[in-house]
Design a protein around this motif. Structure first.
Motif, PDB file in Angstrom:
ATOM      1  N   ASP A 414       0.639  -1.209  -0.199  1.00 25.64           N
ATOM      2  CA  ASP A 414       0.373  -0.010   0.308  1.00 25.64           C
ATOM      3  C   ASP A 414       0.573   1.394   0.034  1.00 25.64           C
ATOM      4  N   VAL A 415       0.729   2.068  -1.351  1.00 28.23           N
ATOM      5  CA  VAL A 415       1.871   3.741  -1.206  1.00 28.23           C
ATOM      6  C   VAL A 415       0.073   4.385  -0.299  1.00 28.23           C
ATOM      7  N   ILE A 416       0.565   5.083   0.379  1.00 30.04           N
ATOM      8  CA  ILE A 416      -0.646   6.106   0.770  1.00 30.04           C
ATOM      9  C   ILE A 416       0.707   7.459   1.222  1.00 30.04           C
ATOM     10  N   GLY A 417       0.335   8.519  -0.030  1.00 32.67           N
ATOM     11  CA  GLY A 417       0.797   9.652   0.658  1.00 32.67           C
ATOM     12  C   GLY A 417       1.853  10.521  -1.170  1.00 32.67           C
ATOM     13  N   GLU A 418       3.410  11.067  -0.968  1.00 33.12           N
ATOM     14  CA  GLU A 418       3.792  12.034  -1.423  1.00 33.12           C
ATOM     15  C   GLU A 418       4.839  10.425  -2.184  1.00 33.12           C
ATOM     16  N   VAL A 419       5.039  11.203  -3.281  1.00 34.86           N
ATOM     17  CA  VAL A 419       6.106   9.967  -4.579  1.00 34.86           C
ATOM     18  C   VAL A 419       6.506  11.347  -5.136  1.00 34.86           C
ATOM     19  N   SER A 420       8.567  10.998  -5.108  1.00 33.75           N
ATOM     20  CA  SER A 420       9.104  11.855  -6.013  1.00 33.75           C
ATOM     21  C   SER A 420       9.857  10.382  -6.368  1.00 33.75           C
ATOM     22  N   ALA A 421      10.963  11.561  -7.313  1.00 35.06           N
ATOM     23  CA  ALA A 421      11.733  10.219  -8.072  1.00 35.06           C
ATOM     24  C   ALA A 421      12.821  11.510  -8.187  1.00 35.06           C
ATOM     25  N   ASP A 471       2.290  13.223  -8.366  1.00 32.97           N
ATOM     26  CA  ASP A 471       1.523  13.286  -7.693  1.00 32.97           C
ATOM     27  C   ASP A 471       1.332  12.337  -7.004  1.00 32.97           C
ATOM     28  N   PRO A 472       0.823  12.820  -5.856  1.00 32.78           N
ATOM     29  CA  PRO A 472       0.121  11.788  -4.835  1.00 32.78           C
ATOM     30  C   PRO A 472      -0.666  10.984  -5.177  1.00 32.78           C
ATOM     31  N   THR A 473      -0.915  10.283  -3.835  1.00 35.85           N
ATOM     32  CA  THR A 473      -1.411   8.802  -4.702  1.00 35.85           C
ATOM     33  C   THR A 473      -2.587   8.100  -3.052  1.00 35.85           C
ATOM     34  N   ALA A 474      -2.924   6.948  -3.481  1.00 36.73           N
ATOM     35  CA  ALA A 474      -3.156   6.120  -2.057  1.00 36.73           C
ATOM     36  C   ALA A 474      -3.351   4.581  -2.936  1.00 36.73           C
TER      37      ALA A 474
END
Length: 534
Positions: A414-421, A471-474
């Protein structure tokens, strides 16, 4: 009967008051002499009452009047739906986003002077109708009683130019919509017009793409293309600087594939940090998706009832409610991002790998981005075209897209929050963009986009560490699925192509290919960082 059917379709409780009384074409004068028109909806009976103000560029009759006027008035609210300057009978010229502060404040002052208003004001609406709220709320004294903010943000510039790149598909689609919205039959879907607008996204130079799309100039497109290299020219439309001072209770609804998602979450975090009363709902929707209307209108009706009618029954929920995609469940939290989420980086590896460990000493991967044949995109937070999630395999097969894939998951992630690279790149020209996308690959090989981001690379020599905010995701990546990361030099027509010449976005025609090297070694550990929940 029709009103009861509307309530049922919208999932709202039965109306508690008789059919509202409607007064058409109220004339509201502006300080410069321009007159704006509005319709007033009120429950029959005693005056004065508070006013819910809705300011719209899309007209005050039809859907706007039905959704925000009649629907709210049947629940005991007095509602004024106003056509903003230069639209649907209101005087003056429509200059999108640049006129709403002065006109909104003048409208609020006029409403408070009316004998049928008790001096209390709230605002409601979505998208541009949310911008008109932000243009007023931080400056109004006394303040608004409540704000209902659907799919919107305190500033739109980051949605115009995410990562410094013009969001071509969204900007031209909206320009075409507002440019012909008052024409006869404009609301009727027209495949020929839609096809013409999509074809116009390839038109050069971009400053005349509106003529290619609908046969006439649209001032907003001229604005948004001309200022692509100078977003500070939109400073007058940015109201984010007053967030910490805002005392008005706010309720927000957005979607995981909404173009204003990231900025709206920034607004929410700032308000919550300042101690303001605010709540947030994020569903599995794109901007303007019909499935989002029911929860958004129910949210706004309950927020207005709490702050204008003292019906606080629906305030007793946690401040954050999000839909976990691929798990078909709603989760509640006290904050965004949730405290239970922790950052975890997955690193790019040689031969298209993606792993938990940093890479060894390997050579960079290479590709060439040719703006004359720009890398296409499918899916994502778009107003038109193939929005939300789509199979990306056709894009992944191109030579100008690098693909990095993790082995199948042993258990759900589960990925819930902010995402970056962080992508370490070297480019052959000083004018380049880096696009990064996170995908979910099922056991059959279908690769669905989850979230993505783009950044215009600073013009410097050598290897650059490019920090791309996705973009953030859940999202639940299921057991047996694989995480996949794309790296490319663009995503057209979602974003305007980088011509490689340094010419302004509005005028660029010539193109220069750009050769990319993407590094993944101990000195340059490229990777994507996810907010892993639990």
């Amino acid at each position: 009967m029709l009103e009861r059917l509307v309530d049922k379709v919208l999932g709202l409780p039965a109306a508690e008051v008789p059919k509202p009384v409607v007064t058409r074409d109220l004339v509201i004068p502006m300080p410069d002499g321009v007159r704006l028109l509005a319709d007033r909806y009120r429950p029959p009976g005693t005056e004065p009452l508070p006013v819910v103000l809705v300011r719209s560029p899309y007209g005050r009759r039809g859907p706007m009047g039905a959704l925000f006027g009649a629907t709210f008035a049947r629940r005991g609210f007095q509602v004024v739906v106003q056509s903003v300057r230069g639209t649907f009978g209101s005087g003056g010229e429509f200059r999108a986003f640049r006129q709403e502060k002065e006109d909104g404040l003048a409208t609020a002052a006029w409403l408070r002077e009316q004998p049928w208003c008790d001096g209390r004001l709230a605002m409601a609406g979505a998208s541009y109708l949310g911008h008109t709220q932000w243009a007023v709320a931080p400056y109004l004294d006394p303040p608004l009683e409540a704000m209902c903010l659907g799919v919107t943000a305190s500033e739109f510039t980051t949605a115009f130019y995410p990562g410094g790149v013009m969001a071509l598909d969204n900007m031209l689609s909206w320009s075409a919509q507002i440019g012909r919205q008052e024409e006869r039959f404009a609301a009727v879907p027209n495949p020929v017009r839609i096809k013409r607008t999509r074809r116009a996204m390839s038109h050069l130079p971009l400053r005349s793409a509106d003529v290619a799309a609908i046969g006439k100039r649209v001032p907003f497109l001229a604005d948004v293309t001309t200022h692509a290299e100078s977003p500070e020219d939109w400073a007058e439309t940015d109201h984010s600087g007053r967030l910490a001072e805002l005392t008005t209770p706010t309720s927000m609804v957005t979607g995981w594939y909404d173009l204003f998602l990231a900025r709206q979450l920034t607004d929410f975090k700032a308000l919550q940090a300042a101690g303001a009363r605010t709540r947030l709902t994020i569903g599995p929707w794109k901007h303007g998706e019909p499935a989002s209307f029911r929860p958004m209108l129910a949210d706004q009706a309950s927020w207005l009832a709490a702050h204008l009618l003292d019906d606080r029954a629906q305030l007793h929920r946690p401040p954050v409610r999000v839909f976990l995609q691929q798990a078909a469940t709603w989760l509640d939290f006290e904050q965004w991002p949730p405290a239970e989420s922790k950052p975890k980086t997955f690193y790019l590896q040689p031969v298209g790998g993606l792993a938990d460990d940093e890479p060894g000493d390997t050579a960079p991967d290479r590709f060439t981005y040719d703006p004359a044949d720009p890398t296409p995109t499918v899916g994502g937070p778009m107003l038109s075209g193939e929005a939300k999630q789509h199979d990306n395999r056709s894009v992944e097969a191109r030579a100008d897209v690098l693909v990095y894939t993790r082995p199948p998951l042993a258990r759900d992630l589960d990925v819930i929050g902010e995402v970056s690279a962080t992508i370490h790149v070297r480019t052959s020209t000083p004018h380049a963009d880096v696009f990064v996308r996170l995908c979910d690959v099922d056991p059959k090989g279908v690769s669905l986009n989850v979230c993505d981001g783009v950044l215009r690379v600073p013009g410097a020599d050598g290897v650059k560490a490019v920090e791309v905010v996705l973009d953030p995701t859940a999202y639940r990546f299921r057991r047996g699925h694989r995480l996949r990361v794309h790296v490319s030099g663009g995503a057209f027509p979602r974003f305007a192509r980088n011509h490689g010449t340094g010419d302004p976005t509005a005028d660029a025609v010539a193109t220069v290919p750009c050769h990319f090297e993407v590094f993944h070694d101990p000195e340059h550990p490229s990777g994507v960082t996810l907010a892993v929940f639990g």
